[in-house]
Design a protein around this motif. Structure first.
Motif, short mmCIF file in Angstrom:
data_model
loop_
_atom_site.label_atom_id
_atom_site.label_comp_id
_atom_site.label_asym_id
_atom_site.label_seq_id
_atom_site.Cartn_x
_atom_site.Cartn_y
_atom_site.Cartn_z
N PRO A 148 -35.69 11.17 -27.00
CA PRO A 148 -34.64 10.15 -27.13
C PRO A 148 -34.36 9.41 -25.83
CG PRO A 148 -33.99 12.17 -28.22
CD PRO A 148 -35.22 12.48 -27.45
N PHE A 149 -34.49 10.13 -24.69
CA PHE A 149 -34.24 9.49 -23.40
C PHE A 149 -35.29 8.41 -23.13
CE2 PHE A 149 -34.99 9.55 -18.74
CZ PHE A 149 -33.80 8.94 -18.36
N THR A 150 -36.55 8.72 -23.41
CA THR A 150 -37.60 7.72 -23.20
C THR A 150 -37.44 6.54 -24.16
OG1 THR A 150 -39.09 8.94 -24.69
CG2 THR A 150 -39.24 9.42 -22.34
N GLU A 151 -36.97 6.82 -25.39
CA GLU A 151 -36.70 5.72 -26.32
C GLU A 151 -35.59 4.82 -25.78
OE1 GLU A 151 -38.16 4.69 -29.05
OE2 GLU A 151 -39.72 6.22 -28.83
N TRP A 152 -34.57 5.42 -25.15
CA TRP A 152 -33.50 4.61 -24.56
C TRP A 152 -34.05 3.75 -23.44
CZ3 TRP A 152 -31.55 4.34 -19.60
CH2 TRP A 152 -30.36 3.59 -19.45
N ILE A 153 -34.94 4.31 -22.61
CA ILE A 153 -35.54 3.52 -21.53
C ILE A 153 -36.30 2.33 -22.10
CG2 ILE A 153 -37.28 3.54 -19.70
CD1 ILE A 153 -36.51 6.41 -19.10
N MET A 154 -37.07 2.57 -23.18
CA MET A 154 -37.89 1.51 -23.75
C MET A 154 -37.05 0.46 -24.48
SD MET A 154 -40.93 2.21 -22.82
CE MET A 154 -41.85 1.07 -23.85
#
Length: 204
Positions: A160-166
């Protein structure tokens, strides 16, 4: 007149298609002009194929560098043209079989090789010489870790953190770049229309 006439034609064509978006009365004429453009593109494809034959035939006759690959190119080109015109391009035809069993796997192979070039280019680009490069490198590493099972095993919130970054900072920067590119394209188009940009005629 050799330069003025192309500039006038370019300006009139550009002004016409711009006006097409604001005047419904021009749409029927624009459709006809678009059909003419499609016909011109078809002839351009024919000229492109003829040019491929001409250039590669010269290399083959001289037996220049990698001439055997030119032979493979010409044979493949003739084969696909023949199969596409006389045997059809639908599923189950010879054209489709060649595409799915020869061309498609070769394309996949090229993309697979391209991944290694991208990785090596990323390694050279992520050399930390400034804080911006450090931020870019750290973010890239975090996104890559979050995209593999290892990241979820280390921290459950990694995906989820990487999805937020993207979806938040990356998307905001991407849209800013797209807006800048769009403004650049508009300014270049206006320069072409009014004759300030003439590189399309072979000038500097």
């Amino acid at each position: 007149m050799r330069r003025e006439v192309p500039v006038i034609i370019c300006f009139l064509a550009g002004a016409f298609f711009i006006g097409n978006y604001f005047s419904p009365k021009l749409q029927p004429v624009a459709q006809v002009v678009n059909q003419w453009a499609i016909i011109c593109i078809a002839f351009a494809y024919v000229l492109g194929v003829a040019n491929i034959f001409r250039i590669n035939y010269q290399v083959i006759t001289r037996k220049g560098k990698d001439w055997i690959y030119k032979v493979v190119l010409i044979v493949g080109l003739i084969l696909m043209i023949y199969l596409g015109i006389f045997r059809g391009v639908k599923e189950g035809t010879a054209f489709n079989w060649v595409f799915m069993n020869a061309i498609y796997p070769m394309q996949a192979t090229m993309f697979a090789l391209l991944a290694f070039y991208i990785a090596s280019a990323a390694f050279r680009a992520f050399r930390i010489r400034s804080w911006e490069a450090a931020l870019l490198g750290i973010t890239a590493v975090l996104v890559m870790i979050g995209r593999v099972p290892l990241g979820e095993a280390v921290w459950k919130e990694f995906p989820p953190f990487t999805e937020w970054i993207m979806n938040v900072p990356q998307l905001a920067a991407k849209r800013a770049i797209m807006i800048g590119a769009a403004l650049g394209a508009i300014s270049t188009g206006l320069k072409v229309l009014i004759g300030l940009e003439k590189t399309y005629m072979g000038g500097e």
